[in-house]
Design a protein around this motif. Structure first.
Motif, short mmCIF file in Angstrom:
data_model
loop_
_atom_site.label_atom_id
_atom_site.label_comp_id
_atom_site.label_asym_id
_atom_site.label_seq_id
_atom_site.Cartn_x
_atom_site.Cartn_y
_atom_site.Cartn_z
N ALA A 27 19.42 3.11 -11.12
CA ALA A 27 18.70 4.38 -11.03
C ALA A 27 17.60 4.46 -12.08
N ALA A 28 17.87 3.93 -13.27
CA ALA A 28 16.87 3.97 -14.35
C ALA A 28 15.63 3.17 -13.97
N GLU A 29 15.83 2.05 -13.30
CA GLU A 29 14.68 1.24 -12.88
C GLU A 29 13.82 2.00 -11.88
N VAL A 30 14.47 2.64 -10.90
CA VAL A 30 13.74 3.44 -9.92
C VAL A 30 13.04 4.61 -10.60
N PHE A 31 13.76 5.27 -11.51
CA PHE A 31 13.22 6.43 -12.21
C PHE A 31 11.98 6.06 -13.03
N ARG A 32 12.05 4.96 -13.76
CA ARG A 32 10.91 4.54 -14.60
C ARG A 32 9.67 4.25 -13.75
N ASN A 33 9.88 3.64 -12.58
CA ASN A 33 8.75 3.36 -11.71
C ASN A 33 8.17 4.64 -11.12
N ARG A 34 9.03 5.60 -10.88
CA ARG A 34 8.60 6.85 -10.25
C ARG A 34 8.00 7.82 -11.27
N TYR A 35 8.54 7.81 -12.48
CA TYR A 35 8.10 8.74 -13.51
C TYR A 35 7.78 7.96 -14.80
N PRO A 36 6.67 7.25 -14.82
CA PRO A 36 6.37 6.36 -15.96
C PRO A 36 6.16 7.08 -17.29
N ASP A 37 5.94 8.40 -17.25
CA ASP A 37 5.74 9.14 -18.50
C ASP A 37 7.06 9.61 -19.12
N ALA A 46 0.83 -1.20 0.00
CA ALA A 46 0.00 0.00 0.00
C ALA A 46 0.86 1.25 0.00
N TYR A 47 1.96 1.23 0.77
CA TYR A 47 2.86 2.39 0.82
C TYR A 47 3.48 2.66 -0.54
N VAL A 48 3.89 1.60 -1.23
CA VAL A 48 4.48 1.75 -2.56
C VAL A 48 3.46 2.36 -3.52
N GLN A 49 2.22 1.92 -3.45
CA GLN A 49 1.18 2.47 -4.32
C GLN A 49 0.96 3.96 -4.05
N ILE A 50 0.97 4.33 -2.77
CA ILE A 50 0.80 5.74 -2.42
C ILE A 50 1.96 6.56 -2.97
N GLN A 51 3.19 6.07 -2.78
CA GLN A 51 4.36 6.79 -3.27
C GLN A 51 4.33 6.93 -4.78
N GLN A 52 3.93 5.88 -5.46
CA GLN A 52 3.86 5.94 -6.93
C GLN A 52 2.83 6.97 -7.38
N ALA A 53 1.71 7.04 -6.68
CA ALA A 53 0.69 8.03 -7.03
C ALA A 53 1.20 9.44 -6.83
N ILE A 107 18.13 10.39 -7.52
CA ILE A 107 18.06 8.93 -7.37
C ILE A 107 19.46 8.34 -7.38
N LEU A 108 20.32 8.82 -8.27
CA LEU A 108 21.71 8.35 -8.29
C LEU A 108 22.37 8.56 -6.94
N ARG A 109 22.19 9.75 -6.38
CA ARG A 109 22.83 10.07 -5.10
C ARG A 109 22.32 9.15 -4.00
N ASP A 110 21.00 8.91 -3.95
CA ASP A 110 20.45 8.04 -2.92
C ASP A 110 20.99 6.62 -3.04
N LEU A 111 21.07 6.11 -4.26
CA LEU A 111 21.58 4.76 -4.46
C LEU A 111 23.06 4.67 -4.11
N ALA A 112 23.82 5.68 -4.49
CA ALA A 112 25.25 5.67 -4.19
C ALA A 112 25.50 5.74 -2.69
N ASP A 113 24.66 6.50 -1.97
CA ASP A 113 24.82 6.62 -0.53
C ASP A 113 24.57 5.30 0.17
N ASN A 114 23.76 4.42 -0.45
CA ASN A 114 23.43 3.13 0.15
C ASN A 114 24.21 1.98 -0.50
N ASP A 115 25.20 2.34 -1.34
CA ASP A 115 26.00 1.32 -2.01
C ASP A 115 26.93 0.65 -1.00
N ASP A 116 26.92 -0.67 -0.97
CA ASP A 116 27.76 -1.41 -0.01
C ASP A 116 29.15 -1.66 -0.53
#
Length: 298
Positions: free
Chosen positions: A109-119, A71-78, A288-297
């Motif tokens: 990042a592209a995968e996250v971006f496409r889900n967040r901005y499908p247009d 449900a949280y993911v659906q809200i965020q996507q909306a 998105i790149l910055r967030d992913l890089a900050d969490n890169d192990d």
């Protein structure tokens, strides 16, 4: 239950650490603790088991997480779709990368971006070190993740996303291959493979230096246009190449060895983009790149 409290719970369920959860959400650990206690009072049972060393989800906490997350993911996507419409994040975004570890980050990042901005579609292409700024200057790309530093008119650099320790790729039978580490001064004794083409001086000084830190001349080996040419040149004994340590996992092959440097700065990789005329999609992708890089192990 407020959306922010749900976000705090889900973040803690993933991090299992109050401090890291606070850093991730830009709030204090006490704020995280307060939100979780409030949720547990409302539910009437613990969601986490806490000790001085560990934080774990209770069985109820696991069920609560699994029920809330979709449900949280659906809200965020909306919300993201509404923001995308408002900000004009539509059309297409062309993104480049150089090293394969940059590619890994860009594709995630592209995968996250496409889900967040499908247009808005994302097109990705590799760029070569011999002309690292050419596609950006010609308008073929909106941004890229590649080697830094770049000091060029009309190009904005940053943020730095990856800081990689250096290694020297050497022939497997070379005396340097038997060492635990090498120094930048050792470059005066081996031919350094160079890049042909139009490479900015700021990049050459860091990635293919002409002199050691004490001023000794570094001999030149053969030049390359495409990176896949480099490992065979090294394996043939024609020169050495400065690479990131993690290149050993991507470019290892018979006839070469990777020896870490014990001195010198890191090799940095980050965002390059045109300084003017950026589409709204560019800063959104960079975030998105910055967030992913900050969490890169890595």
């Amino acid at each position: 239950m407020e959306l922010r409290d749900i976000e705090i719970f889900l973040a803690l369920a993933e991090e299992l650490h109050f401090g890291r959860t606070g850093e991730r959400l830009h709030i204090t650990p006490s704020r995280v603790s307060h939100a979780i206690k409030k949720q547990e009072r409302r539910i009437g049972a613990p969601l986490f088991e806490r000790t001085s060393r560990t934080v774990r989800l209770t069985p109820l906490g696991k069920q609560f997480r699994d029920d809330l997350l979709p449900a949280y993911v659906q809200i965020q996507q909306a919300v993201d779709r509404a923001v995308a419409k408002t900000q004009g994040i539509t059309g297409s975004l062309c993104v480049g990368y150089s090293a394969p570890w940059c590619a890994d980050l860009v594709f995630k990042a592209a995968e996250v971006f496409r889900n967040r901005y499908p247009d808005c579609t994302v097109q990705i292409q590799e760029i070569q070190f011999d002309d690292p700024c050419g596609p950006l200057r010609r308008g073929e790309l909106e941004l890229q993740v590649s080697e830094l530093p770049v000091v060029e008119p009309g190009i904005a650099a940053g943020p730095v996303l990856l800081r990689e320790p250096r290694a020297l790729m050497v022939p497997a039978d070379h005396p340097l291959s038997r060492r635990d580490s090498v120094s930048l001064e050792d470059l005066a004794d081996v031919p350094l493979i160079t890049a042909g083409g139009n490479v900015p001086k700021s990049l050459l000084d860091v990635h293919i230096p002409s002199h050691t830190p004490t001023g000794r001349l570094i001999p030149r080996g053969p030049s390359y246009i495409f990176w896949p040419e480099v490992p065979p040149l090294v394996a043939a004994g024609l020169g050495v190449s400065i690479v990131a340590v993690r290149a050993g996992r991507y470019h290892d092959r018979p006839g070469v060895a990777f020896v870490p440097f014990r001195d010198g700065p890191t090799l940095d990789y980050g965002v390059l983009r045109r300084a003017a005329g950026q589409a709204p999609s560019v800063p959104a992708f960079v975030d998105i790149l910055r967030d992913l890089a900050d969490n890169d192990d890595e």
